[in-house]
Design a protein around this motif. Structure first.
Motif, short mmCIF file in Angstrom:
data_model
loop_
_atom_site.label_atom_id
_atom_site.label_comp_id
_atom_site.label_asym_id
_atom_site.label_seq_id
_atom_site.Cartn_x
_atom_site.Cartn_y
_atom_site.Cartn_z
N CYS A 1 -7.30 -0.58 1.03
CA CYS A 1 -6.24 -1.33 1.70
C CYS A 1 -6.84 -2.04 2.91
N HIS B 1 -5.40 -2.99 5.44
CA HIS B 1 -4.68 -2.60 6.67
C HIS B 1 -5.06 -1.20 7.14
N CYS B 2 -5.15 -0.24 6.19
CA CYS B 2 -5.40 1.14 6.62
C CYS B 2 -6.70 1.72 6.06
N CYS C 1 0.20 3.07 3.83
CA CYS C 1 0.71 2.50 5.08
C CYS C 1 1.92 1.60 4.83
N CYS D 1 0.85 -1.19 0.00
CA CYS D 1 0.00 0.00 0.00
C CYS D 1 0.88 1.25 0.00
ZN ZN Z 1 -2.67 0.76 3.59
#
Ligand code: ZN
Length: 239
Positions: free
Chosen positions: A223, A225-226, A202, A199
């Motif tokens: 994403c 994750h973020c 992040c 990404c």
């Molecule tokens: Zn991310």
């Protein structure tokens, strides 16, 4: 590429551009701010000098009061002298007179010294005022220049605003509000490319399944994750 995604990339780029104008305006105004700071510091110097002058005037006043007292004292001594009976009295009075006269001399010298100091402060104040006058002339010139430059930047900014408005009008409003929600925290990194399968916001690695979805670009993918919106960008084409 999915139409919504390409519009999102475009709108994110426009937002980035709009944000880039504020620092440019700040940069243009910097010269003006420096002049204002200089003027403020000169004014503070003048205030300090004026306050020191007031203190000196007070000291002069005190010395003048003292001189009045001393001249009364001399009158008193003169009156007493008329009534002297003994040699001892005479000596004591002339001693007193001598002392008072010494004090008068000293007070007068002190007043002269204080006046010299006040004069030199006045000279400094006048020099500072001249500096401020020429600074104000310069300030006017710079202000005019800055105004023109700021207006130019704002005109450019307004053009980009208009482009954004136009694009927003054409876009799906749900997607726009989704993007605005991300933008609240991710600012100018709300829509980022994936680089080396990570990404761009992040920098955490994306798994193969999602990565292949992103490459296909059929849908808007965030994403895991973020939560930023991700898109695929051929590496090295846009360094
Ligand atoms: Zn991310």
């Amino acid at each position: 590429m999915n139409k919504h995604l390409s519009q999102l990339i475009e709108i994110a780029n426009l937002d980035k551009e709009i944000d880039s104008f504020e620092p440019r305006i700040g940069e243009v105004k910097k010269e003006l701010n420096l002049i204002e700071e200089e003027e403020n510091s000169l004014n503070r110097e003048i205030e300090d000098l004026e306050s020191a002058s007031r203190d000196l005037s007070l000291s002069i006043q005190k010395n003048e009061n003292h001189l009045e007292d001393l001249s009364l004292k001399l009158e008193e001594i003169a009156n007493k002298t008329k009534l002297i009976r003994t040699e001892k009295e005479s000596r004591a009075l002339s001693l007193e007179e001598e002392l008072a006269k010494e004090q008068i001399t000293f007070a007068n010298e002190e007043i002269t010294r204080l006046n010299t100091l006040i004069d030199s402060k006045k000279d400094s104040i006048n020099a500072l005022k001249e500096q401020i006058d020429s600074l104000q002339v310069k300030q006017k010139e710079v202000a005019q220049k800055v105004e023109v430059e700021v207006q130019e930047i704002k005109d450019e900014q307004n053009k980009i605003f208009a482009q954004k408005e136009e694009l927003v009008g054409k876009m799906d409003q749900k997607i726009i509000s989704f993007y605005e929600k991300i933008r609240k925290w991710a600012k100018n990194s709300s829509v980022v490319p994936v680089t080396r399968q990570a990404c761009g916001g992040c920098f955490i690695r994306i798994n193969d399944k999602i990565y292949s979805d992103i490459i296909r670009s059929d849908d808007i993918i965030t994403c895991p994750h973020c939560g930023r919106i991700l898109y695929f960008q051929e590496e090295n084409t846009n360094p």
